[in-house]
Motif scaffolding. Sequence first.
Motif, mmCIF file in Angstrom:
data_model
loop_
_atom_site.group_PDB
_atom_site.id
_atom_site.type_symbol
_atom_site.label_atom_id
_atom_site.label_comp_id
_atom_site.label_asym_id
_atom_site.label_seq_id
_atom_site.Cartn_x
_atom_site.Cartn_y
_atom_site.Cartn_z
ATOM 1 N N ARG A 19 0.834 -1.206 0.000
ATOM 2 C CA ARG A 19 0.000 0.000 0.000
ATOM 3 C C ARG A 19 0.869 1.256 0.000
ATOM 4 N N ARG A 21 3.929 1.450 -1.148
ATOM 5 C CA ARG A 21 4.543 1.538 -2.484
ATOM 6 C C ARG A 21 3.577 2.135 -3.488
ATOM 7 N N ARG A 22 2.307 1.768 -3.381
ATOM 8 C CA ARG A 22 1.305 2.336 -4.302
ATOM 9 C C ARG A 22 1.151 3.836 -4.082
ATOM 10 N N ASP A 25 4.216 5.393 -5.601
ATOM 11 C CA ASP A 25 4.103 5.354 -7.060
ATOM 12 C C ASP A 25 3.109 6.379 -7.574
ATOM 13 N N LEU A 26 2.028 6.593 -6.841
ATOM 14 C CA LEU A 26 1.056 7.620 -7.219
ATOM 15 C C LEU A 26 1.697 9.000 -7.186
ATOM 16 N N ALA A 44 -5.665 5.783 -0.758
ATOM 17 C CA ALA A 44 -5.099 4.598 -0.108
ATOM 18 C C ALA A 44 -6.079 3.937 0.858
#
Length: 156
Positions: A19, A21-22, A25-26, A44
Amino acid sequence: MDISPVRSTPGQRPAEAARMRRVRDLIDRTYAAPLDVVALARRAGMAPGCLSRRFRTVYGQSPYAYLTARRVDRATLLLRGDLGVDAVCAAVGCATPGIFTARFTELVGLTPERFRRLAENGAVAPGIEGLPACLAQRVARAVRNQEAPAPARKLT
């Protein structure tokens, strides 16, 4: 930006690391868009305070500091080209040239104008253009000037 591995902490679940990392990345993909912690937390599925604490635990800095560093990283590349400082400010998503100049100076140690002049004259180290992406992101990570360790002072 920095692609260092996610720091695992005791009790951290793989889903939580994924989560974070996402979220990172966003930020990396949409750094030029207006982003704030509330919007990131909403995406998130977390509370803003919880997101900030967990992001700091995993990456060592707040989501806003990471976003600012990402914008400055990109600005250093754009300032080496033909764009003016105001155009670079807009391209990286900074709200005003004043905020852009303050953050750029804080992270790089030079004003954007001075950085651009030095880059034009070749006085700034060559860019990261020729490096592999995994190394370029690690090298280009901006570090706040205040984070440099202060010399030890004797207490008298």
